[in-house]
Design an enzyme around this catalytic site. Sequence first.
Site, PDB file in Angstrom:
ATOM      1  N   ARG A 154       8.860 -16.068  12.189  1.00  0.00           N
ATOM      2  CA  ARG A 154       9.576 -15.307  13.220  1.00  0.00           C
ATOM      3  C   ARG A 154      10.970 -14.861  12.783  1.00  0.00           C
ATOM      4  O   ARG A 154      11.336 -13.700  12.955  1.00  0.00           O
ATOM      5  CB  ARG A 154       9.712 -16.135  14.518  1.00  0.00           C
ATOM      6  CG  ARG A 154       8.500 -16.071  15.409  1.00  0.00           C
ATOM      7  CD  ARG A 154       8.359 -17.350  16.181  1.00  0.00           C
ATOM      8  NE  ARG A 154       8.049 -18.413  15.248  1.00  0.00           N
ATOM      9  CZ  ARG A 154       6.801 -18.746  14.883  1.00  0.00           C
ATOM     10  NH1 ARG A 154       5.792 -18.128  15.421  1.00  0.00           N
ATOM     11  NH2 ARG A 154       6.583 -19.688  13.994  1.00  0.00           N
ATOM     12  N   THR A 155      11.762 -15.794  12.241  1.00  0.00           N
ATOM     13  CA  THR A 155      13.156 -15.427  11.935  1.00  0.00           C
ATOM     14  C   THR A 155      13.188 -14.332  10.884  1.00  0.00           C
ATOM     15  O   THR A 155      13.870 -13.312  11.040  1.00  0.00           O
ATOM     16  CB  THR A 155      13.948 -16.664  11.462  1.00  0.00           C
ATOM     17  OG1 THR A 155      13.791 -17.687  12.437  1.00  0.00           O
ATOM     18  CG2 THR A 155      15.424 -16.348  11.307  1.00  0.00           C
TER      19      THR A 155
ATOM     20  N   LYS B 136      14.635 -19.801 -12.155  1.00  0.00           N
ATOM     21  CA  LYS B 136      15.213 -19.936 -13.500  1.00  0.00           C
ATOM     22  C   LYS B 136      16.465 -20.793 -13.473  1.00  0.00           C
ATOM     23  O   LYS B 136      17.117 -20.986 -14.489  1.00  0.00           O
ATOM     24  CB  LYS B 136      15.572 -18.554 -14.059  1.00  0.00           C
ATOM     25  CG  LYS B 136      14.401 -17.608 -14.202  1.00  0.00           C
ATOM     26  CD  LYS B 136      14.901 -16.295 -14.804  1.00  0.00           C
ATOM     27  CE  LYS B 136      13.866 -15.194 -14.725  1.00  0.00           C
ATOM     28  NZ  LYS B 136      14.468 -13.887 -14.999  1.00  0.00           N
TER      29      LYS B 136
ATOM     30  N   ARG C 231      18.387 -18.315   4.846  1.00  0.00           N
ATOM     31  CA  ARG C 231      17.832 -19.617   5.267  1.00  0.00           C
ATOM     32  C   ARG C 231      17.762 -20.498   4.038  1.00  0.00           C
ATOM     33  O   ARG C 231      17.265 -20.077   2.986  1.00  0.00           O
ATOM     34  CB  ARG C 231      16.451 -19.468   5.883  1.00  0.00           C
ATOM     35  CG  ARG C 231      15.802 -20.846   6.094  1.00  0.00           C
ATOM     36  CD  ARG C 231      14.567 -20.800   6.931  1.00  0.00           C
ATOM     37  NE  ARG C 231      14.885 -20.487   8.319  1.00  0.00           N
ATOM     38  CZ  ARG C 231      13.986 -20.458   9.282  1.00  0.00           C
ATOM     39  NH1 ARG C 231      12.716 -20.722   9.013  1.00  0.00           N
ATOM     40  NH2 ARG C 231      14.331 -20.161  10.524  1.00  0.00           N
TER      41      ARG C 231
ATOM     42  N   HIS D 206      20.988 -23.404  13.625  1.00  0.00           N
ATOM     43  CA  HIS D 206      20.169 -22.194  13.636  1.00  0.00           C
ATOM     44  C   HIS D 206      20.751 -21.310  14.739  1.00  0.00           C
ATOM     45  O   HIS D 206      20.156 -21.147  15.802  1.00  0.00           O
ATOM     46  CB  HIS D 206      18.714 -22.575  13.935  1.00  0.00           C
ATOM     47  CG  HIS D 206      17.705 -21.520  13.608  1.00  0.00           C
ATOM     48  ND1 HIS D 206      18.034 -20.191  13.399  1.00  0.00           N
ATOM     49  CD2 HIS D 206      16.354 -21.590  13.492  1.00  0.00           C
ATOM     50  CE1 HIS D 206      16.922 -19.507  13.149  1.00  0.00           C
ATOM     51  NE2 HIS D 206      15.896 -20.327  13.194  1.00  0.00           N
TER      52      HIS D 206
HETATM   53  N1  ASP Z   1      11.421 -22.239  13.472  1.00  0.00           N
HETATM   54  C1  ASP Z   1      12.413 -23.230  13.847  1.00  0.00           C
HETATM   55  C2  ASP Z   1      13.341 -23.547  12.679  1.00  0.00           C
HETATM   56  O1  ASP Z   1      13.283 -22.893  11.674  1.00  0.00           O
HETATM   57  C3  ASP Z   1      11.795 -24.445  14.459  1.00  0.00           C
HETATM   58  C4  ASP Z   1      10.883 -25.270  13.597  1.00  0.00           C
HETATM   59  O2  ASP Z   1      10.654 -24.952  12.426  1.00  0.00           O
HETATM   60  O3  ASP Z   1      10.355 -26.256  14.121  1.00  0.00           O
HETATM   61  O4  ASP Z   1      14.143 -24.453  12.797  1.00  0.00           O
END
Ligand code: ASP
Length: 324
Positions: free
Chosen positions: A73-74, A102, A123, A151
């Site tokens: 999703r993100t 590398k 991320r 987050h």
């Molecule tokens: N998608 C969310 C996160 O990246 C929640 C999860 O992974 O449980 O933190």
Amino acid sequence: MTNTKDTGQLPAGHVSNDFRGQDILSVSQFDRAKLDYIFNVGQEMQVLVERFGSADLLQGKILANLFYEPSTRTSSSFMAAMLRLGGQVIPINNVQYSSVTKGESLPDTIRTLESYADVIVLRHPELGAAAIAAHYAKKPIINAGDGVGEHPTQALLDLFTINQDLGQLDGLKIAMVGDLKYGRTVHSLTKLLINYGVEFVFVNPDILPMPEDVLDVVRGTGHTFHQTKNVHEIIGEVDVLYVTRVQKERFTDLEQYDRVKDDYVVDEALMSHAKQKMIVMHPLPRINEISYAIDDDPRAAYFRQMRNGMYIRMALLAAVLGKG
Ligand code: ASP
């Protein structure tokens, strides 16, 4: 840490946009006025997408989407957000195919990407990685999850969803359920909700409590909170039940994970004790925490939450690139 950065020769944006050229690293950067700003723009983005599908607000701008941890999703909502605003994306979802394999350091990877892009979404599995990236970058860094840390963009879309669905934030009783220790979404959401007059309930197995530093933030603002192991005890009185996945990838002892992974399951039996006007949220992915049988219950908000992610990320991209 969040100094104004060079975003090139952009025309001035909306007068109340304080985000131009800024990093988005933590929810502690947001107060009520800034939240109102992002939510208003988020709402405008929703109308824009529903009426026209896309716009050319960020035409000529490039986003580098850099993900060192899995994401559905993100990562795809940031990508969709940029594309719907007319921008372009460099997607790096598989760092194993980049020079990271590398042995390239995070600062060097960031310095490389910012020479091609106008904004970087990051991320990373390590707490504080986004702040390190921001230290080295001149272009804005948006934290899309730093290990067990924060987050922030998820918390913004969570708050936006609560406000849209329940019409208010002040006066609500909000329960967070499950892995409150490793779940970064609940850390950020709690720290954002202290801007409002809410009451907290933290429901978790003994070994997965909300970290003390987050509780200290809650204590510091004089908010009331209650901790329990028993979701049945509180289900009838909450306005929001925010359910989380037990974060298997953060456990060193998988036997411990197996012992607690199914402690909480939201099913029809549990929902029969919930208020008629309340919502069940989840940042997703879900494993067994929410039964598929309640997906059609109007109180199930997790798919709305997921759609709102794109509108909020459109608002954030427009804001940091000076077009909000
Ligand atoms: N998608 C969310 C996160 O990246 C929640 C999860 O992974 O449980 O933190």
